[in-house]
Design an enzyme around this catalytic site. Sequence first.
Site, PDB file in Angstrom:
ATOM      1  N   ASN A 147      -0.315  13.196   2.793  1.00 29.93           N
ATOM      2  CA  ASN A 147       0.559  13.337   1.621  1.00 29.93           C
ATOM      3  C   ASN A 147       0.107  12.469   0.443  1.00 29.93           C
ATOM      4  O   ASN A 147       0.877  12.221  -0.473  1.00 29.93           O
ATOM      5  CB  ASN A 147       2.027  13.062   1.994  1.00 29.93           C
ATOM      6  CG  ASN A 147       2.214  11.723   2.686  1.00 29.93           C
ATOM      7  OD1 ASN A 147       1.334  10.878   2.658  1.00 29.93           O
ATOM      8  ND2 ASN A 147       3.360  11.537   3.309  1.00 29.93           N
ATOM      9  N   HIS A 333      13.457   8.261  -0.727  1.00 32.32           N
ATOM     10  CA  HIS A 333      12.028   8.313  -0.387  1.00 32.32           C
ATOM     11  C   HIS A 333      11.612   9.767  -0.113  1.00 32.32           C
ATOM     12  O   HIS A 333      11.793  10.279   0.989  1.00 32.32           O
ATOM     13  CB  HIS A 333      11.799   7.446   0.848  1.00 32.32           C
ATOM     14  CG  HIS A 333      10.362   7.179   1.131  1.00 32.32           C
ATOM     15  ND1 HIS A 333       9.949   6.224   2.017  1.00 32.32           N
ATOM     16  CD2 HIS A 333       9.228   7.745   0.655  1.00 32.32           C
ATOM     17  CE1 HIS A 333       8.633   6.199   2.072  1.00 32.32           C
ATOM     18  NE2 HIS A 333       8.168   7.124   1.264  1.00 32.32           N
TER      19      HIS A 333
HETATM   20  P1  NDP Z   1      -5.396   4.343   1.306  1.00 28.65           P
HETATM   21  O1  NDP Z   1      -5.652   3.601   2.570  1.00 28.65           O
HETATM   22  O2  NDP Z   1      -6.306   5.446   0.930  1.00 28.65           O
HETATM   23  O3  NDP Z   1      -5.381   3.330   0.084  1.00 28.65           O
HETATM   24  C1  NDP Z   1      -4.812   2.091   0.148  1.00 28.65           C
HETATM   25  C2  NDP Z   1      -5.570   1.206  -0.818  1.00 28.65           C
HETATM   26  O4  NDP Z   1      -4.861  -0.031  -0.934  1.00 28.65           O
HETATM   27  C3  NDP Z   1      -6.970   0.895  -0.341  1.00 28.65           C
HETATM   28  O5  NDP Z   1      -7.890   1.173  -1.368  1.00 28.65           O
HETATM   29  C4  NDP Z   1      -6.871  -0.587  -0.051  1.00 28.65           C
HETATM   30  O6  NDP Z   1      -8.022  -1.302  -0.348  1.00 28.65           O
HETATM   31  C5  NDP Z   1      -5.809  -1.029  -1.028  1.00 28.65           C
HETATM   32  N1  NDP Z   1      -5.286  -2.349  -0.715  1.00 28.65           N
HETATM   33  C6  NDP Z   1      -5.142  -2.944   0.492  1.00 28.65           C
HETATM   34  N2  NDP Z   1      -4.688  -4.201   0.323  1.00 28.65           N
HETATM   35  C7  NDP Z   1      -4.542  -4.396  -0.989  1.00 28.65           C
HETATM   36  C8  NDP Z   1      -4.119  -5.490  -1.776  1.00 28.65           C
HETATM   37  N3  NDP Z   1      -3.816  -6.661  -1.200  1.00 28.65           N
HETATM   38  N4  NDP Z   1      -4.083  -5.345  -3.111  1.00 28.65           N
HETATM   39  C9  NDP Z   1      -4.437  -4.182  -3.687  1.00 28.65           C
HETATM   40  N5  NDP Z   1      -4.876  -3.114  -2.987  1.00 28.65           N
HETATM   41  C10 NDP Z   1      -4.905  -3.210  -1.663  1.00 28.65           C
HETATM   42  O7  NDP Z   1      -3.907   4.863   1.402  1.00 28.65           O
HETATM   43  P2  NDP Z   1      -3.129   5.875   0.454  1.00 28.65           P
HETATM   44  O8  NDP Z   1      -3.647   5.720  -0.922  1.00 28.65           O
HETATM   45  O9  NDP Z   1      -3.110   7.222   1.060  1.00 28.65           O
HETATM   46  O10 NDP Z   1      -1.646   5.290   0.584  1.00 28.65           O
HETATM   47  C11 NDP Z   1      -1.352   3.985   0.096  1.00 28.65           C
HETATM   48  C12 NDP Z   1       0.066   3.605   0.472  1.00 28.65           C
HETATM   49  O11 NDP Z   1       0.993   4.430  -0.218  1.00 28.65           O
HETATM   50  C13 NDP Z   1       0.433   3.787   1.952  1.00 28.65           C
HETATM   51  O12 NDP Z   1      -0.009   2.712   2.746  1.00 28.65           O
HETATM   52  C14 NDP Z   1       1.932   3.880   1.884  1.00 28.65           C
HETATM   53  O13 NDP Z   1       2.509   2.589   1.934  1.00 28.65           O
HETATM   54  C15 NDP Z   1       2.186   4.502   0.524  1.00 28.65           C
HETATM   55  N6  NDP Z   1       2.597   5.912   0.656  1.00 28.65           N
HETATM   56  C16 NDP Z   1       3.826   6.288   0.172  1.00 28.65           C
HETATM   57  C17 NDP Z   1       4.277   7.557   0.353  1.00 28.65           C
HETATM   58  C18 NDP Z   1       5.599   8.022  -0.204  1.00 28.65           C
HETATM   59  O14 NDP Z   1       6.120   9.049   0.229  1.00 28.65           O
HETATM   60  N7  NDP Z   1       6.181   7.312  -1.154  1.00 28.65           N
HETATM   61  C19 NDP Z   1       3.486   8.563   1.096  1.00 28.65           C
HETATM   62  C20 NDP Z   1       2.159   8.105   1.437  1.00 28.65           C
HETATM   63  C21 NDP Z   1       1.768   6.804   1.267  1.00 28.65           C
HETATM   64  P3  NDP Z   1      -9.351  -1.258   0.529  1.00 28.65           P
HETATM   65  O15 NDP Z   1      -9.148  -0.277   1.642  1.00 28.65           O
HETATM   66  O16 NDP Z   1     -10.362  -0.838  -0.499  1.00 28.65           O
HETATM   67  O17 NDP Z   1      -9.499  -2.638   1.005  1.00 28.65           O
END
Ligand code: NDP
Length: 409
Positions: A147, A333
């Site tokens: 998603n 949500h």
């Molecule tokens: P991804 O794993 O693709 O992206 C998460 C990103 O966050 C990665 O690039 C990671 O960095 C980065 N990250 C980790 N730690 C930190 C930090 N301390 N500061 C800044 N960036 C950080 O996941 P998605 O993009 O698919 O999803 C992200 C989040 O969104 C999910 O974990 C969830 O909590 C939320 N979400 C919400 C939904 C909703 O319905 N509202 C649905 C889906 C997700 P790197 O890996 O480069 O270290």
Amino acid sequence: MAKILCVLYDDPAGGYPTSYPRDDLPQVERYPDGQTLPTPSAIDFTPGALLGSVSGELGLRKFLEDAGHEFIVTSDKDGPDSVFERELVDADVVISQPFWPAYMTTERFAKARNIKLVVTAGIGSDHTDLQSASERGVTVAEVTYCNSISVSEHVVMMILALVRNYLPSWDVVRTGGWNIADCAARSYDVEGMHIGTVAAGRIGSAVLRRLKPFDVHLHYYDPHRLPPEVEQELGVTFHERVEDMLPLCDVVTINAPLHPKTENLFDERMIGRMKRGAYLVNTARGKIVNRDAVAAALRSGQLAGYAGDVWFPQPAPQDHPWRTMPHHGMTPHISGTSLSAQARYAAGVREILECFFEGRPIRDEYLIVQGGHLAGAGAHSYSEGDTTDGSEEAAEFRAEQKLPPIPAQ
Ligand code: NDP
């Protein structure tokens, strides 16, 4: 034979749908980075049906019962007397969605003597105490990418809605008014604004890609920098620290997972570093921002608007300050549980269960914890620890609604 305990949100107030506004879903072949969509051996649901509520059962009942497993589905998830907590004691597998999370705290892990697998039907496994899961050798998996695009669309919608003052203007019409000045006095164009994302993972980079045609200046912070050709294609500026990016941005969107390093990241001090009158959009997790600091910043004018769909805990009690703070565009949500997304994550959960029962490896990109450690996607994006503290407060919602507990099916 295994016992699978599945927590889903309640059916619609008017009953489980018998028809839908649309007759089909667009075909998505692959995710943008080439990752394949879920590949279960079969599905027993119609894509486009409501699968995330109790009667939708994620389309899993036939598959599980044909294989001789016990399948319990409930929405009654909070408090010691909940169906979830009663059934947890001998469950082998727990499934829940972040929208209506079954908080798997240390205490609940201690009660769940058979637990081997915790599946997030969606993305974001912060409602599970990952430390306890590691210590107990429990596997935690989610349906990576299912998603992410859904949420990125929602982020763009919320940025436009806040900046252009859409919701208050809609309300003027709804309540019989026509005062254009009331609508216009808080309405701006997005064009030319500086917009920054905290995290440029699947959602964050999809947000950047979708915002580029609006002729804005794009910024990001992420622990891992994007490849130079992607930065160039998007015309996005990297910042070494979130703190450095904030003072430049008119709009900030949070797209990082919740883990100990991001919990309470946007506290009073961090929000104080933002431009006066900036907008903050958070569809990542409620606990990444400090709830009272957000409400105070909207009242003082430090923030011109706040929108998102993520709260802590979920469901949010009636007195949660975000329900009544000014200039907000909050929803429950919902961004990652569109009917389109549900078809993908229901298929992804089935794929994970098929792997688990057949002793095949779960895709690396779905793994958060395995073998006592953060693994796969979890090892890349999470830090060790637990972010479930305070989740007991979610029990207040049911008590306030004075709803009787919903029986297990
Ligand atoms: P991804 O794993 O693709 O992206 C998460 C990103 O966050 C990665 O690039 C990671 O960095 C980065 N990250 C980790 N730690 C930190 C930090 N301390 N500061 C800044 N960036 C950080 O996941 P998605 O993009 O698919 O999803 C992200 C989040 O969104 C999910 O974990 C969830 O909590 C939320 N979400 C919400 C939904 C909703 O319905 N509202 C649905 C889906 C997700 P790197 O890996 O480069 O270290």
